[in-house]
Design a protein around this motif. Structure first.
Motif, PDB file in Angstrom:
ATOM      1  N   GLU A  46     -10.336  -0.079   0.828  1.00 61.56           N
ATOM      2  CA  GLU A  46      -9.572  -0.230  -0.422  1.00 61.56           C
ATOM      3  C   GLU A  46      -9.578  -1.679  -0.892  1.00 61.56           C
ATOM      4  N   THR A 118      -1.320   1.273  -4.752  1.00 61.94           N
ATOM      5  CA  THR A 118      -2.530   1.697  -4.058  1.00 61.94           C
ATOM      6  C   THR A 118      -2.154   2.456  -2.795  1.00 61.94           C
ATOM      7  N   PHE A 125      -1.103  -1.402  -9.005  1.00 63.05           N
ATOM      8  CA  PHE A 125      -2.415  -1.356  -9.642  1.00 63.05           C
ATOM      9  C   PHE A 125      -2.546  -2.417 -10.728  1.00 63.05           C
TER      10      PHE A 125
END
Length: 170
Positions: A46, A118, A125
């Motif tokens: 991520e 997230t 975000f």
């Protein structure tokens, strides 16, 4: 290049270098741990993806300076000089408008996504979407530094750099 331009390029380059280095270390560590311990860092992919987004938007300005974006130059080459200059003016207006749109719409995206987080790191975000308006501002700054040469004769920083190296080697 003036002081502002030199400073802008230096800060932009070091930001890109830092992001790419950190992303590489995170991905390398994650792959090594996956093979050595059969476990991976749960946030690595991520964070690397978000760093790649930032790299894309922060790197667009320096690439623009060197004429590295895809361009269709055959039209300008086929036209008489005055018409080619008119085409470049149209390109300048369109690109400037697009970069401004990126800033404006990026701010809207940030506002809309500020309460979404997230999955792995639980950050807003808005921090990821901030790459769009910041990248747009950087594009506008880099564009402002090279637009005169572009309008005059489709000159980019790479052209000036190449010419300086070519004359120095002669």
């Amino acid at each position: 290049m003036g002081k502002f331009e030199t400073g802008l390029m230096a800060v932009n380059r070091w930001a890109l270098i830092g992001l790419l280095a950190a992303m590489s270390v995170i991905i390398f560590a994650n792959v090594a741990l996956r093979y050595l311990t059969h476990a991976s860092i749960e946030w690595a992919e991520e964070v690397a993806r978000h760093m790649m987004i930032w790299l894309t938007f922060l790197g667009a300005g320096p690439v623009l300076r060197y004429g590295g974006h895809i361009a269709i130059e055959n039209l300008q080459d086929a036209l008489p000089p005055l018409a080619a200059r008119l085409v470049r003016w149209v390109v300048v207006v369109l690109l400037t408008g697009f970069f401004g749109f990126m800033v404006w719409y990026g701010l809207i995206y940030m506002e809309r996504a500020q309460y979404q987080t997230t999955a792995a790191t639980q950050i807003s975000f808005a921090w990821i979407y901030a790459a769009m308006p910041i990248g747009g501002v950087l594009l506008l700054l880099h564009w402002a530094c090279i637009v005169r040469g572009y309008l005059r004769g489709r000159e980019f920083a790479a052209d000036a750099h190449f010419d300086a190296n070519a004359s120095a080697s002669l």
